[in-house]
Enzyme design. Sequence first.
Site, PDB file in Angstrom:
ATOM      1  CG  ASP A   1       5.655   3.536   1.311  1.00 33.33           C
ATOM      2  OD1 ASP A   1       5.882   4.272   2.294  1.00 33.33           O
ATOM      3  OD2 ASP A   1       4.540   3.451   0.756  1.00 33.33           O
TER       4      ASP A   1
ATOM      5  CE1 TYR B   1      -3.672   2.502   0.334  1.00 29.58           C
ATOM      6  CE2 TYR B   1      -2.497   3.338   2.255  1.00 29.58           C
ATOM      7  CZ  TYR B   1      -3.494   3.465   1.303  1.00 29.58           C
ATOM      8  OH  TYR B   1      -4.312   4.578   1.325  1.00 29.58           O
TER       9      TYR B   1
ATOM     10  CE  LYS C   1       0.257   5.679   8.114  1.00 31.47           C
ATOM     11  NZ  LYS C   1       0.283   4.681   7.083  1.00 31.47           N
TER      12      LYS C   1
HETATM   13  C1  LIG Z   1      -0.184   5.141   5.541  1.00 30.81           C
HETATM   14  C2  LIG Z   1       0.675   4.750   4.386  1.00 30.81           C
HETATM   15  C3  LIG Z   1       0.745   5.524   3.214  1.00 30.81           C
HETATM   16  C4  LIG Z   1      -0.169   6.702   2.975  1.00 30.81           C
HETATM   17  O1  LIG Z   1       0.060   7.739   3.852  1.00 30.81           O
HETATM   18  P1  LIG Z   1      -1.113   8.847   4.050  1.00 30.81           P
HETATM   19  O2  LIG Z   1      -0.512   9.834   4.987  1.00 30.81           O
HETATM   20  O3  LIG Z   1      -2.287   8.113   4.589  1.00 30.81           O
HETATM   21  O4  LIG Z   1      -1.385   9.425   2.706  1.00 30.81           O
HETATM   22  C5  LIG Z   1       1.660   5.163   2.252  1.00 30.81           C
HETATM   23  N1  LIG Z   1       2.449   4.087   2.397  1.00 30.81           N
HETATM   24  C6  LIG Z   1       2.419   3.309   3.499  1.00 30.81           C
HETATM   25  C7  LIG Z   1       3.336   2.157   3.629  1.00 30.81           C
HETATM   26  C8  LIG Z   1       1.496   3.613   4.515  1.00 30.81           C
HETATM   27  O5  LIG Z   1       1.424   2.814   5.582  1.00 30.81           O
END
Ligand SMILES: *Cc1c(COP(=O)(O)O)cnc(C)c1O
Length: 445
Positions: free
Chosen positions: A234, A142, A263
């Site tokens: 990521d 994701y 985050k």
């Molecule tokens: C939460 C998340 C995102 C997206 O971040 P947002 O601040 O919700 O746009 C992208 N990549 C990973 C791995 C995530 O856990």
Amino acid sequence: MNHERSRDLYDRALSVLPGGVNSSVRATRPYPFFVERGDGGHVIDADGNRYVDYVMGYGPLLYGHDMPEPVRAAVQKYASDGPMYGAPTEIEVEHAEFVARHVPSVEMIRFVNSGTEATVSAVRLARGYTGRDKIVVMRGGYHGAQESTLVEGGPDDPRPSTAGIPGSFAEHTIPVPFNDEEAIVEVFEARGDEIAAVLVEPILGNTGIVMPVDGYHEALRELTEEHGALLIFDEVITGFRVGGLQCAQGKFGVTPDLTTFGKIIGGGFPVGAVGGKAEIVEHFTPAGDVFQSGTFSGHPVTMAAGHEYLKYAAENDVYGHVNRLGEKLRRGITEICEDQAPEYTVVGTDSMFKTIFTREAPPDLTGQCEAGCRQRSDCPRYDYCPKTGADVKNAETERWERVFWHRMKERGVFLTANQFESQFVCYAHTDEDVEETLEAYKEAL
Ligand SMILES: *Cc1c(COP(=O)(O)O)cnc(C)c1O
């Protein structure tokens, strides 16, 4: 437990917010509880019910709901001084210097406003830098709500995973199964010179948790280097959570070309970031020719919160505490499962944990991973534990969502509402919280 106020609030919300929420995962069935306030490692809902909180905002809240004093002081100061300007501030430089000092891949960084914006910008940067269009992603990975990664199917039949994305966008994305070295080697052999980047979570955190098998990230590192493609980690979830301040890349000893953050790096405020080698990151405008811009980017309140967050972790035994409790939870849940549901797989590392409701157990569990799946090839579970996003989707996902999650909530434990999202321990959690949680697992599993 009484939920009348939450139900009435949801009734109102449904008239003015699509699905009654501002982010789809929050719409738990039949209606979500509305939060009144946080208190350390707990949340209190609109009807006064109190829960141990392991959702932790889906990842950002390393300290729980009470900001450490230096964070609170910095947030109040920067909010009342500004709150923002459209001109640079010193705190952006300080935060960038701190991240560059601790994270192996980062020499230079661009701050943005969400994890989604970070991965959008990283993909554009990779395409601009390499002059190539294709992006390889993991099925079940994701990367936020963005066009290039909301794609499903296989390498030869990629298609959008949601309405609203033209099929022609998905043609530039190549989804492969996580942990499958052969599959990605095949893709590179066929189309290596068209691939701008491989975008991968070091640990699948939104469909799992799934750890990498031995050698997988090393193989990605070699393959991308060999073919002139970039490796992008990521680390929006794992950044400053797994591996402490050096992040998952430090823990695994694999250095990507680019890293996306979100985050925790914003200390509980909206944030994202793209870091990496200066030679690549300098392709962003105004230094280079890949356009990137944002009204709120590098917001002083966010930068101050993020910076004080990380400094506090550097000066206190934060990771020691959350990782110890994470291990205690995973170990305790493993023992409970051994008794009550031997087919389930306990997963996670550091302060992340989850139980995957897998359907089959090996005949003998002797010698299994004791505190979360490590993908050890000599573990009796090795042929049964999830290695890909598809393996997680094959679990008893409905049982989590319709039965187990509600049972835990009724026992005062707030878990992520579906089988896929990770759960998090925070600095405010205590040994008593963990023991209470394990009692609830015992009754609810
Ligand atoms: C939460 C998340 C995102 C997206 O971040 P947002 O601040 O919700 O746009 C992208 N990549 C990973 C791995 C995530 O856990």
